[in-house]
Design a protein around this motif. Structure first.
Motif, PDB file in Angstrom:
ATOM      1  N   ASP A 204      -7.114  -5.759 -14.752  1.00 48.36           N
ATOM      2  CA  ASP A 204      -8.322  -4.937 -14.746  1.00 48.36           C
ATOM      3  C   ASP A 204      -8.109  -3.612 -14.009  1.00 48.36           C
ATOM      4  N   THR A 205      -7.154  -2.838 -14.455  1.00 47.35           N
ATOM      5  CA  THR A 205      -6.932  -1.501 -13.904  1.00 47.35           C
ATOM      6  C   THR A 205      -7.126  -0.495 -15.035  1.00 47.35           C
ATOM      7  N   PRO A 206      -7.599   0.704 -14.724  1.00 48.33           N
ATOM      8  CA  PRO A 206      -7.905   1.676 -15.783  1.00 48.33           C
ATOM      9  C   PRO A 206      -6.730   2.000 -16.704  1.00 48.33           C
ATOM     10  N   LEU A 207      -5.529   1.980 -16.175  1.00 47.41           N
ATOM     11  CA  LEU A 207      -4.363   2.349 -16.975  1.00 47.41           C
ATOM     12  C   LEU A 207      -3.529   1.140 -17.406  1.00 47.41           C
ATOM     13  N   ASN A 208      -4.095  -0.068 -17.261  1.00 44.24           N
ATOM     14  CA  ASN A 208      -3.347  -1.290 -17.590  1.00 44.24           C
ATOM     15  C   ASN A 208      -1.997  -1.298 -16.888  1.00 44.24           C
ATOM     16  N   SER A 209      -2.046  -1.013 -15.600  1.00 44.61           N
ATOM     17  CA  SER A 209      -0.818  -0.814 -14.836  1.00 44.61           C
ATOM     18  C   SER A 209      -0.638  -1.836 -13.714  1.00 44.61           C
ATOM     19  N   GLY A 210      -1.223  -3.020 -13.878  1.00 45.20           N
ATOM     20  CA  GLY A 210      -1.083  -4.064 -12.869  1.00 45.20           C
ATOM     21  C   GLY A 210       0.188  -4.864 -13.039  1.00 45.20           C
ATOM     22  N   VAL A 211       0.753  -5.267 -11.901  1.00 41.89           N
ATOM     23  CA  VAL A 211       1.942  -6.120 -11.881  1.00 41.89           C
ATOM     24  C   VAL A 211       1.691  -7.237 -10.878  1.00 41.89           C
ATOM     25  N   LEU A 212       1.955  -8.458 -11.290  1.00 40.44           N
ATOM     26  CA  LEU A 212       1.833  -9.610 -10.403  1.00 40.44           C
ATOM     27  C   LEU A 212       3.224 -10.121 -10.059  1.00 40.44           C
TER      28      LEU A 212
ATOM     29  N   HIS B  34      -6.847   0.213  -7.178  1.00 40.25           N
ATOM     30  CA  HIS B  34      -7.897  -0.612  -7.748  1.00 40.25           C
ATOM     31  C   HIS B  34      -7.769  -2.095  -7.374  1.00 40.25           C
ATOM     32  N   LEU B  35      -6.608  -2.510  -6.947  1.00 40.56           N
ATOM     33  CA  LEU B  35      -6.388  -3.897  -6.550  1.00 40.56           C
ATOM     34  C   LEU B  35      -6.088  -3.967  -5.061  1.00 40.56           C
ATOM     35  N   SER B  36      -6.438  -5.061  -4.456  1.00 38.64           N
ATOM     36  CA  SER B  36      -6.157  -5.251  -3.040  1.00 38.64           C
ATOM     37  C   SER B  36      -4.653  -5.249  -2.802  1.00 38.64           C
ATOM     38  N   ASN B  37      -4.256  -4.708  -1.683  1.00 40.14           N
ATOM     39  CA  ASN B  37      -2.840  -4.712  -1.308  1.00 40.14           C
ATOM     40  C   ASN B  37      -2.464  -5.985  -0.564  1.00 40.14           C
ATOM     41  N   ALA B  38      -3.458  -6.718  -0.100  1.00 40.23           N
ATOM     42  CA  ALA B  38      -3.204  -7.928   0.678  1.00 40.23           C
ATOM     43  C   ALA B  38      -2.658  -9.033  -0.213  1.00 40.23           C
ATOM     44  N   PRO B  39      -1.568  -9.668   0.197  1.00 38.04           N
ATOM     45  CA  PRO B  39      -1.071 -10.805  -0.561  1.00 38.04           C
ATOM     46  C   PRO B  39      -2.128 -11.901  -0.630  1.00 38.04           C
ATOM     47  N   VAL B  40      -2.131 -12.624  -1.720  1.00 34.42           N
ATOM     48  CA  VAL B  40      -3.084 -13.699  -1.929  1.00 34.42           C
ATOM     49  C   VAL B  40      -2.349 -15.030  -1.777  1.00 34.42           C
ATOM     50  N   LEU B  41      -2.873 -15.868  -0.887  1.00 35.30           N
ATOM     51  CA  LEU B  41      -2.323 -17.211  -0.739  1.00 35.30           C
ATOM     52  C   LEU B  41      -3.192 -18.163  -1.532  1.00 35.30           C
ATOM     53  N   LEU B  42      -2.565 -18.895  -2.434  1.00 31.43           N
ATOM     54  CA  LEU B  42      -3.295 -19.836  -3.291  1.00 31.43           C
ATOM     55  C   LEU B  42      -3.023 -21.265  -2.849  1.00 31.43           C
TER      56      LEU B  42
ATOM     57  N   GLY C 154       0.819  -1.214   0.000  1.00 29.86           N
ATOM     58  CA  GLY C 154       0.000   0.000   0.000  1.00 29.86           C
ATOM     59  C   GLY C 154       0.848   1.256   0.000  1.00 29.86           C
ATOM     60  N   GLN C 155       1.884   1.266   0.822  1.00 22.70           N
ATOM     61  CA  GLN C 155       2.778   2.424   0.869  1.00 22.70           C
ATOM     62  C   GLN C 155       3.536   2.581  -0.447  1.00 22.70           C
ATOM     63  N   SER C 156       3.904   1.475  -1.065  1.00 23.66           N
ATOM     64  CA  SER C 156       4.702   1.547  -2.291  1.00 23.66           C
ATOM     65  C   SER C 156       3.901   2.101  -3.459  1.00 23.66           C
ATOM     66  N   GLU C 157       2.580   1.979  -3.409  1.00 23.45           N
ATOM     67  CA  GLU C 157       1.755   2.436  -4.522  1.00 23.45           C
ATOM     68  C   GLU C 157       1.440   3.920  -4.468  1.00 23.45           C
ATOM     69  N   ALA C 158       1.905   4.606  -3.441  1.00 20.78           N
ATOM     70  CA  ALA C 158       1.573   6.022  -3.256  1.00 20.78           C
ATOM     71  C   ALA C 158       2.236   6.929  -4.293  1.00 20.78           C
ATOM     72  N   GLY C 159       3.366   6.562  -4.826  1.00 19.17           N
ATOM     73  CA  GLY C 159       4.108   7.473  -5.688  1.00 19.17           C
ATOM     74  C   GLY C 159       3.983   7.218  -7.177  1.00 19.17           C
ATOM     75  N   HIS C 160       3.013   6.391  -7.602  1.00 19.32           N
ATOM     76  CA  HIS C 160       2.869   6.069  -9.021  1.00 19.32           C
ATOM     77  C   HIS C 160       1.492   5.470  -9.261  1.00 19.32           C
ATOM     78  N   THR C 161       1.166   5.210 -10.504  1.00 23.20           N
ATOM     79  CA  THR C 161      -0.140   4.644 -10.846  1.00 23.20           C
ATOM     80  C   THR C 161      -0.109   3.123 -10.979  1.00 23.20           C
ATOM     81  N   GLY C 162       1.028   2.511 -10.754  1.00 20.66           N
ATOM     82  CA  GLY C 162       1.131   1.052 -10.831  1.00 20.66           C
ATOM     83  C   GLY C 162       0.378   0.384  -9.702  1.00 20.66           C
ATOM     84  N   GLU C 163      -0.042  -0.847  -9.945  1.00 20.52           N
ATOM     85  CA  GLU C 163      -0.771  -1.650  -8.965  1.00 20.52           C
ATOM     86  C   GLU C 163      -0.062  -2.987  -8.814  1.00 20.52           C
TER      87      GLU C 163
END
Length: 166
Positions: free
Chosen positions: A77-85, A158-166, A37-46
């Motif tokens: 599914d982010t408005p700017l196509n700025s998601g990173v997994l 636009h995306l959850s900041n919580a890590p996802v455990l699969l 969450g803190q890392s996403e403050a300075g850019h539009t990336g997710e």
């Protein structure tokens, strides 16, 4: 980008479950969510972190599985196509980074993130290695994510900041 951090053994399924329980408890997950969450403050990336203890039997290639997870978690599914997994396959000891088409970062830069994280994980420095990887990804997104002026709405998370455990 793909990078493994150790040779896979016959015990990989058991080992993947053990690694998940040992290194990804509630406290660690909360810390990583806060860091993301803190890392996403300075850019539009997710950024989304997905950790899978054991890859499903239908998929043997960690890159293909990461693409599948990228889609299922709707990282695209982010408005700017700025998601990173950032995807970890614990049983296979693989790291994958999948970036959406709006991100302008060279493959070699993602590979450097994978290499540093691989080294940290190999030394059993899971939390510090992941925090470092999040910070590295943050820097890359500051340079390569679409500019804030392109954002059409005020909510950028636009995306959850919580890590996802699969």
């Amino acid at each position: 980008m793909s990078k493994h951090w150790k040779v896979v053994t016959g015990w990989s399924t058991i080992e993947g479950q053990w690694l998940k329980r040992r290194y990804f408890n509630t406290e660690v997950l909360a810390h990583l969510a806060e860091q993301i969450g803190q890392s996403e403050a300075g850019h539009t990336g997710e950024l989304m972190l997905a950790v899978e203890a054991v890859m499903p039997a239908h998929e043997h290639d960690s890159y293909q599985r990461a693409l599948e997870v990228f889609g299922r978690l709707r990282v695209w599914d982010t408005p700017l196509n700025s998601g990173v997994l950032l995807y970890l396959a614990l049983d296979q000891r693989r790291i994958e980074i999948i970036a959406d088409r709006g991100i302008r970062v060279e493959d070699a830069e993602w590979q450097q993130v994978c290499n540093r994280l691989r080294q940290a994980l190999g030394q059993q420095q899971y939390l510090s290695g992941l925090v470092d990887a999040v910070q590295q990804i943050q820097e890359l997104l500051r340079q390569g994510a679409p500019s804030a002026s392109q954002a059409s709405d005020t909510e950028q998370d636009h995306l959850s900041n919580a890590p996802v455990l699969l």
